[in-house]
Scaffold this active site. Structure first.
Site, PDB file in Angstrom:
ATOM      1  N   ARG A 118       1.687 -29.031   2.036  1.00 38.35           N
ATOM      2  CA  ARG A 118       2.139 -30.240   2.849  1.00 38.35           C
ATOM      3  C   ARG A 118       3.563 -29.917   3.359  1.00 38.35           C
ATOM      4  O   ARG A 118       4.308 -29.262   2.634  1.00 38.35           O
ATOM      5  CB  ARG A 118       2.080 -31.033   1.936  1.00 38.35           C
ATOM      6  CG  ARG A 118       0.709 -31.837   1.436  1.00 38.35           C
ATOM      7  CD  ARG A 118      -0.131 -32.400   2.800  1.00 38.35           C
ATOM      8  NE  ARG A 118      -1.357 -32.839   2.199  1.00 38.35           N
ATOM      9  CZ  ARG A 118      -2.436 -31.946   2.602  1.00 38.35           C
ATOM     10  NH1 ARG A 118      -2.408 -30.786   2.955  1.00 38.35           N
ATOM     11  NH2 ARG A 118      -3.667 -32.476   2.272  1.00 38.35           N
ATOM     12  N   HIS A 121      -1.197 -27.993  11.779  1.00 41.05           N
ATOM     13  CA  HIS A 121      -2.085 -28.481  10.944  1.00 41.05           C
ATOM     14  C   HIS A 121      -3.443 -28.196  10.831  1.00 41.05           C
ATOM     15  O   HIS A 121      -4.307 -29.196  10.928  1.00 41.05           O
ATOM     16  CB  HIS A 121      -1.698 -29.947  10.234  1.00 41.05           C
ATOM     17  CG  HIS A 121      -2.007 -30.156   8.940  1.00 41.05           C
ATOM     18  ND1 HIS A 121      -1.292 -31.573   8.334  1.00 41.05           N
ATOM     19  CD2 HIS A 121      -2.994 -29.512   7.934  1.00 41.05           C
ATOM     20  CE1 HIS A 121      -2.003 -31.459   7.021  1.00 41.05           C
ATOM     21  NE2 HIS A 121      -2.763 -30.555   6.730  1.00 41.05           N
ATOM     22  N   GLU A 147       4.568 -35.275  10.795  1.00 43.01           N
ATOM     23  CA  GLU A 147       3.558 -34.605  11.907  1.00 43.01           C
ATOM     24  C   GLU A 147       3.392 -36.027  12.537  1.00 43.01           C
ATOM     25  O   GLU A 147       2.879 -37.175  12.080  1.00 43.01           O
ATOM     26  CB  GLU A 147       2.503 -34.280  11.056  1.00 43.01           C
ATOM     27  CG  GLU A 147       2.648 -32.782  10.326  1.00 43.01           C
ATOM     28  CD  GLU A 147       1.225 -32.432   9.748  1.00 43.01           C
ATOM     29  OE1 GLU A 147       0.440 -33.153   9.416  1.00 43.01           O
ATOM     30  OE2 GLU A 147       1.612 -31.557   8.782  1.00 43.01           O
TER      31      GLU A 147
END
Length: 313
Positions: free
Chosen positions: A232, A279, A261
């Site tokens: 993460r 991602h 993000e």
């Protein structure tokens, strides 16, 4: 089950959205400009929430939906769900483990290769016509380099298995030493970083693992070391990462996840020793369908009073 209200928190998977629409009464959170108005109008209609790594079920949402019985997230990570509140209110929680393990591990190895061998930079070199002016610079090999893994769970073990095929010595850090493995255990992340050339982040995001890769860890890894993050974004202190890369205190980075993000520090864009991905660790057709099927299976199991497929709470 067509009358059961299910809230989809954000656009995430076309197949999942279509199947939810067929099987339940689907509410799309993004169709409503005001969450307050949505909760006022539909608070008693929602019995299930489907979230992901962008929007899950925080305390505000849980309090606003008194009829909620289950949260099913299209992810392994649970950091977007208030688990304590769910336990308190006896709300079931499920995730999608295992089905994405192989793809995320594959991508980790891809990031290592792309970073060390400068694959993206080489591609740009050819496309720009620079090859006509001379050969591309020499890079560094992956085979035989020592790999340190933060978090030796499903994904960490799958990464280790792949790295072993490249003759890489494996070491790791986790909260406790793992039984049944011959990989070397280090009791701290700093010690792990001091004893590896490639540091891979593959642990769950918790308050304790936030910024687990900080300045001290980066300095321990050193100017030839590489950080790979498929965990993460908040696992890595991005401000310190930028500084370490710009100042040459860190050799490179391959990053699939970011702190805020889809916003990425612009300083990283100019660095050729960094590979940036949006991602996409589990972003294959095969994994996303399997993940969606798990979400659907968990919802149907819950509302048919059957055992959940992948229970967390």
């Amino acid at each position: 089950m067509e009358s059961i209200g299910v809230l989809l928190t954000c656009p995430m998977n076309t197949y999942l959205e279509q199947e939810l629409d067929k099987r339940f009464k689907l509410f799309r959170f993004w169709d409503y400009p005001s969450s307050i108005d949505f909760f006022k109008e539909h608070s008693n209609s929602i019995r299930a929430v489907v979230g992901n790594t962008t929007i899950g079920a925080d305390a505000e949402m849980i309090e606003a939906l008194p009829k909620m019985e289950i949260v099913s997230t299209l992810s392994v990570g649970l950091d977007k769900i208030d688990l304590a509140r769910c336990k308190e209110k006896k709300i079931r929680v499920t995730n999608t483990p295992d089905v994405l393990t192989e793809d995320v591990a594959d991508l980790a190895i891809g990031l290592i290769l792309a970073t060390l061998r400068r694959i993206c930079e080489s591609d740009r070199y050819v496309r720009s016509g620079s090859w006509k002016g001379g050969n591309f610079k020499l890079t560094t090999k992956f085979t035989g380099k020592s790999v340190g893994i933060i978090g030796l769970g499903r994904i960490g073990l799958a990464i280790a298995k792949r790295a072993v095929a490249f003759d890489c010595p494996i070491s790791y850090y986790s909260r406790t030493e793992k039984r049944g493995t011959n990989y070397k255990y280090h009791p701290s992340v700093v010690e792990l970083a001091s004893n590896c050339q490639i540091l891979v982040v593959a642990c769950a995001l918790t308050p304790e693992t936030r910024h687990i890769v900080n300045r001290e860890v980066m300095d321990a890894l050193g100017p030839k070391g590489v950080v790979i993050n498929i965990g993460r974004g908040p696992h890595v202190d991005e401000t310190e990462l930028v500084s370490a890369l710009v100042e040459g205190r860190l050799g490179g980075a391959g990053i699939d996840v970011f702190e805020n993000e889809p916003n990425v520090p612009e300083e990283l864009f100019a660095l050729d020793n960094v590979v940036l991905l949006p991602h996409v660790g589990s972003g294959t057709v095969e994994s996303r369908k399997a993940m969606a099927d798990l979400v659907l299976g968990n919802l149907e199991a819950h509302f048919l009073n059957k055992p959940l497929l992948t229970p967390v709470v």
